[in-house]
Scaffold this motif. Structure first.
Motif, PDB file in Angstrom:
ATOM      1  N   UNK A   1      17.416 -42.927  38.102  1.00  0.00           N
ATOM      2  CA  UNK A   1      16.849 -42.825  36.543  1.00  0.00           C
ATOM      3  C   UNK A   1      16.358 -41.615  36.574  1.00  0.00           C
ATOM      4  N   UNK A   2      15.304 -40.983  37.346  1.00  0.00           N
ATOM      5  CA  UNK A   2      14.916 -39.542  37.012  1.00  0.00           C
ATOM      6  C   UNK A   2      15.975 -38.526  36.861  1.00  0.00           C
TER       7      UNK A   2
ATOM      8  N   UNK B   1      18.666 -34.850  32.843  1.00  0.00           N
ATOM      9  CA  UNK B   1      19.921 -34.386  32.023  1.00  0.00           C
ATOM     10  C   UNK B   1      19.907 -34.671  30.579  1.00  0.00           C
ATOM     11  N   UNK B   2      19.245 -35.999  30.218  1.00  0.00           N
ATOM     12  CA  UNK B   2      19.269 -36.031  28.795  1.00  0.00           C
ATOM     13  C   UNK B   2      18.086 -35.187  28.217  1.00  0.00           C
ATOM     14  N   UNK B   3      16.928 -34.996  28.786  1.00  0.00           N
ATOM     15  CA  UNK B   3      15.884 -34.007  28.292  1.00  0.00           C
ATOM     16  C   UNK B   3      16.456 -32.740  28.052  1.00  0.00           C
ATOM     17  N   UNK B   4      16.933 -32.224  28.994  1.00  0.00           N
ATOM     18  CA  UNK B   4      17.481 -30.803  29.057  1.00  0.00           C
ATOM     19  C   UNK B   4      18.604 -30.818  27.867  1.00  0.00           C
ATOM     20  N   UNK B   5      19.342 -31.720  27.739  1.00  0.00           N
ATOM     21  CA  UNK B   5      20.339 -31.627  26.788  1.00  0.00           C
ATOM     22  C   UNK B   5      19.702 -31.436  25.507  1.00  0.00           C
ATOM     23  N   UNK B   6      18.688 -32.311  25.252  1.00  0.00           N
ATOM     24  CA  UNK B   6      17.963 -32.248  23.708  1.00  0.00           C
ATOM     25  C   UNK B   6      17.426 -30.928  23.737  1.00  0.00           C
ATOM     26  N   UNK B   7      16.645 -30.225  24.726  1.00  0.00           N
ATOM     27  CA  UNK B   7      15.968 -29.168  24.390  1.00  0.00           C
ATOM     28  C   UNK B   7      16.826 -28.093  24.252  1.00  0.00           C
TER      29      UNK B   7
END
Length: 329
Positions: free
Chosen positions: A228-229, A234-240
């Motif tokens: 999960x981490x 991956x999703x937070x990095x993609x959003x940034x």
């Protein structure tokens, strides 16, 4: 078979997986159990597989293997048990025999005798049919009693079920956990894709039934297994990254517009003067300006319309307009 030999056949008829239409064309639609074993041995049960090639594997066979596959015959249960008895589990299910079959009432006993005589471990046999479960428990107490029905754990315990054989679409992760807590093992069918195999593996499913064992055997561990981490990272990095790209595009556009050649000042002043000198006229003003100054009913009506129009627009008529009328209004 009609003369009491247990054999393997998935379909009720022999049409799909044998050449019965060529050898016994008048009997092609008969139930497979109505054939004697001597007749079943005359059928070819391998050519259909090479012609249809359902798993795209026929092209990988050597010449010798191809010829061997092309000359397969209908398999006895006895022969199959001899091949697998050392290290393989077995799920047993049955076709319902026609009522006119001579072994209609005793085929369970004949099948049990064949299994026990083969030497296969009883614990390796999963007994799926609900028919004659009590008899099976007495004759072969080591068989794993298996159910093809999704029932609650209490009812399964009452029936002595220790294993479930279900379609994968009927089972949730919660079901797998609940059955595991109740010491009930679950086998799911039919799982042919590696991604689905991986999902069920991660969900804790102990075993699956597959038509593509040659594919799943190449999956030593679940594919795309992600903690999960790592998933959140991956999703937070993609959003940034997306946010920075959007901000960069806006900054680039703003800088690019500032660097463009400015409009000359005299042109701006000219535009402002022309715009400032333009007034908004309504139809009554235009017609009134063109009218001759004379006392007429039409001119009076236009004056009245103009006054009310200007008042409605929030403009005082005395400030904006100057009328010459005979009455001094």
């Amino acid at each position: 078979s009609y003369d009491g030999v247990p054999f393997l056949m998935h379909d009720k008829t022999l049409r799909r997986t044998t050449n019965v239409e060529e050898v016994f064309p008048e009997r092609a639609y008969e139930h497979s159990s109505l054939f004697n074993w001597t007749d079943l041995e005359k059928l070819n049960a391998g050519e259909w597989f090479l012609q249809n090639d359902p798993f795209w594997t026929a092209g990988s066979l050597s010449r010798a293997d191809y010829l061997e596959a092309a000359n397969q015959s209908v398999c006895k249960l006895e022969d199959m048990l001899e091949v697998i008895k050392d290290n393989t589990s077995l799920i047993l299910n049955f076709q319902d025999l026609p009522a006119a079959h001579p072994y209609y009432s005793t085929y369970i006993n004949i099948t049990l005798e064949t299994i026990l005589a083969s030497g296969i471990r009883q614990q390796a046999v999963m007994w799926l049919p609900d028919t004659e479960r009590q008899l099976v428990r007495q004759v072969a107490p080591g068989f794993q009693q298996t159910s093809g029905l999704k029932l609650d754990t209490e009812r399964l315990r009452e029936k002595g079920i220790v294993k479930l054989n279900l379609r994968y679409t009927k089972v949730t992760n919660e079901d797998v956990r609940d059955y595991a807590m109740a010491n009930l093992s679950v086998n799911l069918y039919t799982v042919n894709e590696p991604w689905l195999f991986s999902i069920l593996w991660c969900a804790g499913v102990p075993s699956v039934t597959s038509d593509s064992s040659h594919v799943l055997r190449k999956v030593p561990f679940p594919i795309w297994l992600m903690p999960p981490d790592e998933y959140h990272l991956i999703w937070i990095t993609s959003d940034l990254i997306s946010f920075l790209v959007i901000v960069g595009v806006f900054i680039f556009q703003k800088t690019h517009l500032r660097q463009e050649r400015p409009v000359p000042e005299f042109l701006l002043l000219s535009c402002r003067w022309r715009l400032g000198s333009i007034r908004t006229y309504n139809p009554e003003q235009i017609m009134l300006s063109a009218a001759v100054r004379r006392s007429s009913q039409d001119v009076k009506i236009m004056k009245e319309k103009l006054i009310f129009s200007e008042i409605n627009n929030g403009v005082e008529a005395t400030d904006e307009l100057s009328f010459c009328s005979e009455n001094g209004y």
